[in-house]
Design a protein around this motif. Sequence first.
Motif, PDB file in Angstrom:
ATOM      1  N   SER A 120      26.797  35.972  -5.797  1.00 14.30           N
ATOM      2  CA  SER A 120      27.443  34.746  -5.340  1.00 14.30           C
ATOM      3  C   SER A 120      28.408  34.238  -6.400  1.00 14.30           C
ATOM      4  O   SER A 120      28.070  34.173  -7.584  1.00 14.30           O
ATOM      5  CB  SER A 120      26.400  33.669  -5.049  1.00 14.30           C
TER       6      SER A 120
ATOM      7  N   ASN B 208      29.184  31.306  -6.863  1.00  8.92           N
ATOM      8  CA  ASN B 208      28.804  29.960  -7.284  1.00  8.92           C
ATOM      9  C   ASN B 208      27.518  29.916  -8.100  1.00  8.92           C
ATOM     10  O   ASN B 208      27.007  28.833  -8.384  1.00  8.92           O
ATOM     11  CB  ASN B 208      28.646  29.063  -6.049  1.00  8.92           C
TER      12      ASN B 208
ATOM     13  N   SER C  87      16.947  31.821   6.542  1.00 11.93           N
ATOM     14  CA  SER C  87      18.257  31.282   6.169  1.00 11.93           C
ATOM     15  C   SER C  87      19.402  32.080   6.789  1.00 11.93           C
ATOM     16  O   SER C  87      20.570  31.715   6.631  1.00 11.93           O
ATOM     17  CB  SER C  87      18.411  31.290   4.638  1.00 11.93           C
TER      18      SER C  87
ATOM     19  N   CYS D   3      22.037  35.029   2.025  1.00 11.96           N
ATOM     20  CA  CYS D   3      22.088  33.768   2.779  1.00 11.96           C
ATOM     21  C   CYS D   3      21.180  32.720   2.145  1.00 11.96           C
ATOM     22  O   CYS D   3      21.518  31.525   2.091  1.00 11.96           O
ATOM     23  CB  CYS D   3      21.671  34.009   4.224  1.00 11.96           C
TER      24      CYS D   3
ATOM     25  N   ARG E 201      22.756  31.163  -0.937  1.00  7.58           N
ATOM     26  CA  ARG E 201      23.808  30.223  -0.545  1.00  7.58           C
ATOM     27  C   ARG E 201      23.236  28.955   0.091  1.00  7.58           C
ATOM     28  O   ARG E 201      23.811  27.879  -0.041  1.00  7.58           O
ATOM     29  CB  ARG E 201      24.811  30.938   0.368  1.00  7.58           C
ATOM     30  N   ARG E 202      22.096  29.081   0.746  1.00  5.50           N
ATOM     31  CA  ARG E 202      21.423  27.893   1.271  1.00  5.50           C
ATOM     32  C   ARG E 202      20.979  26.981   0.128  1.00  5.50           C
ATOM     33  O   ARG E 202      21.135  25.760   0.185  1.00  5.50           O
ATOM     34  CB  ARG E 202      20.231  28.316   2.129  1.00  5.50           C
TER      35      ARG E 202
ATOM     36  N   GLU F 284      22.346  26.844  -2.862  1.00  4.34           N
ATOM     37  CA  GLU F 284      23.570  26.274  -3.432  1.00  4.34           C
ATOM     38  C   GLU F 284      24.060  25.092  -2.612  1.00  4.34           C
ATOM     39  O   GLU F 284      24.424  24.045  -3.159  1.00  4.34           O
ATOM     40  CB  GLU F 284      24.657  27.350  -3.493  1.00  4.34           C
ATOM     41  N   GLU F 285      24.078  25.242  -1.287  1.00  2.00           N
ATOM     42  CA  GLU F 285      24.560  24.179  -0.406  1.00  2.00           C
ATOM     43  C   GLU F 285      23.686  22.930  -0.515  1.00  2.00           C
ATOM     44  O   GLU F 285      24.203  21.802  -0.564  1.00  2.00           O
ATOM     45  CB  GLU F 285      24.569  24.680   1.039  1.00  2.00           C
ATOM     46  N   CYS F 286      22.378  23.140  -0.545  1.00  2.00           N
ATOM     47  CA  CYS F 286      21.462  21.997  -0.607  1.00  2.00           C
ATOM     48  C   CYS F 286      21.609  21.237  -1.919  1.00  2.00           C
ATOM     49  O   CYS F 286      21.640  20.000  -1.934  1.00  2.00           O
ATOM     50  CB  CYS F 286      20.026  22.474  -0.432  1.00  2.00           C
TER      51      CYS F 286
ATOM     52  N   ALA G 154      24.226  21.211  -3.896  1.00  3.78           N
ATOM     53  CA  ALA G 154      25.537  20.564  -3.926  1.00  3.78           C
ATOM     54  C   ALA G 154      25.529  19.270  -3.116  1.00  3.78           C
ATOM     55  O   ALA G 154      26.229  18.308  -3.454  1.00  3.78           O
ATOM     56  CB  ALA G 154      26.605  21.513  -3.383  1.00  3.78           C
ATOM     57  N   ALA G 155      24.713  19.234  -2.047  1.00  2.00           N
ATOM     58  CA  ALA G 155      24.642  18.055  -1.187  1.00  2.00           C
ATOM     59  C   ALA G 155      23.614  17.036  -1.677  1.00  2.00           C
ATOM     60  O   ALA G 155      23.484  15.952  -1.093  1.00  2.00           O
ATOM     61  CB  ALA G 155      24.299  18.473   0.238  1.00  2.00           C
TER      62      ALA G 155
END
Length: 334
Positions: free
Chosen positions: A23, A25, A125, A287, A290-291, A293-295, A297-298
Motif C-alpha cells: 500500500s 499509504n 473487507s 483490502c 486499506r480498510r 487506513e481509511e478508518c 484517516a477518518a
Amino acid sequence: MLRWGVLGTSFISHTVAASIQGSENSTITAVFGRNAARLAAFADKFSIPKTYATIDELLDDAEVDVVYIGLPSHLHAQAAIAAAKKGKAVLSEKSLTTTMKDAHELIDAVRSHNIFFLEGLMYLSHPLMDKAAEIIRSDALGPVRSVSGYYAANIWKKANPLGMGTIYNLGCYPVSLMHWVMQAAYGREAIETRQISGLGNLSDDKSHVRDAALNIRFGNGVLGTIQSTDSFGNDFSFAIRGEKAVLRFKTNPWLPPAGDSVMEIRTYAGGKVEDVVVSAEHDAFGCQVRRVEECLAAGSNEAPRPSPTWKDSLEIMALLTEWEDAIFKSASQQ
C-alpha cells in the motif's frame, strides 16, 4: 503514511506484511519476534528498520501508529490489551481469542482506552461480501431459509495446539460468513436466539477439536450447517438457500483474490443459472489494510460492516465457543 509494528514472524505475518508494504499509504516501522534468526530474516525481507525482542519495546516505539498481531490465537488478548494501554491502533489476527473470558477482556480494554481495533477476518473487507449482501437483500433468492458451509485444510501438524484446533483456525471463516448472511438478511437481532448442537473428533490428547460439525437453528427458523477440519483435505463450499433460489460461491469466499471472484445464482423454477463476477483491485489482505487506513484517516475506532465491529467479533466468538462446548460435551458422553 501509516506506520505499522508487526508482532510475530509466522507465515500469516509474512502475508499481511506484504499487503502492508504493497500500500502506498503504509509502511512497516518495526517488528517483534522471539527467534533472532527469523526476526532478522523477516526484517530483511520487508526492509523493516527496527527489530525488537520484546513486545513492550515495540509498543513503546513512538514511531509505531498501528500494531498488527500475528501471534497464535491464545496470545491475542494479552497483546491487544497491552497495545490498547499504549494507545496503539490494533489489527489482530483471527480468531479474536480462544475463550469468551479473553474476548470480553480484550474488547473491554479496547473500549476503555478508546483505540481503533479490527479482528483480522480479512475476507469481510473485500467487495465480494458487499455484493453477496446486496443479492441477499434483493428479491433474487427470496427469504433466506438455510445456510451451509465447509472448510478443510490438512494443517494440524503445523498448527499450534494452543490455538485450540479447527474451530478457531478454520471454522471461524464459515461461522463468521453465516453471521454476516444472517445480519444481511434479517438484521442484528436474528442470531440472538438460537439452538446449537455439535459433534466432532478430538485430537489424540483430547485437548482440542480436530474435525467439527455444527447444526444451528435460529429463532426465526433459519437452519445452518457448518463443518470444518484441519486433519485432512483442502476444500471449501458455502451456499445460501432462499425460497426462490440458491447462491453458491464458486471461488473461495474466504480467500478472494485481486481480480475476479465468482458466485452463482440458480433459481429453482426452470433451473436458470447466473454467474455473478466481482472484480477487485486488491486481494482480501490488501483490502483489509486499506480498510484500516481509511478508518484511521477518518478517526473511526471500528470498521464498518461487512468488516466485523467489536460487537460482531464478540458474537462470532460466542458462536465458536458454544460450538466447541457442544462437541466436548458430546465427547464426554460417549
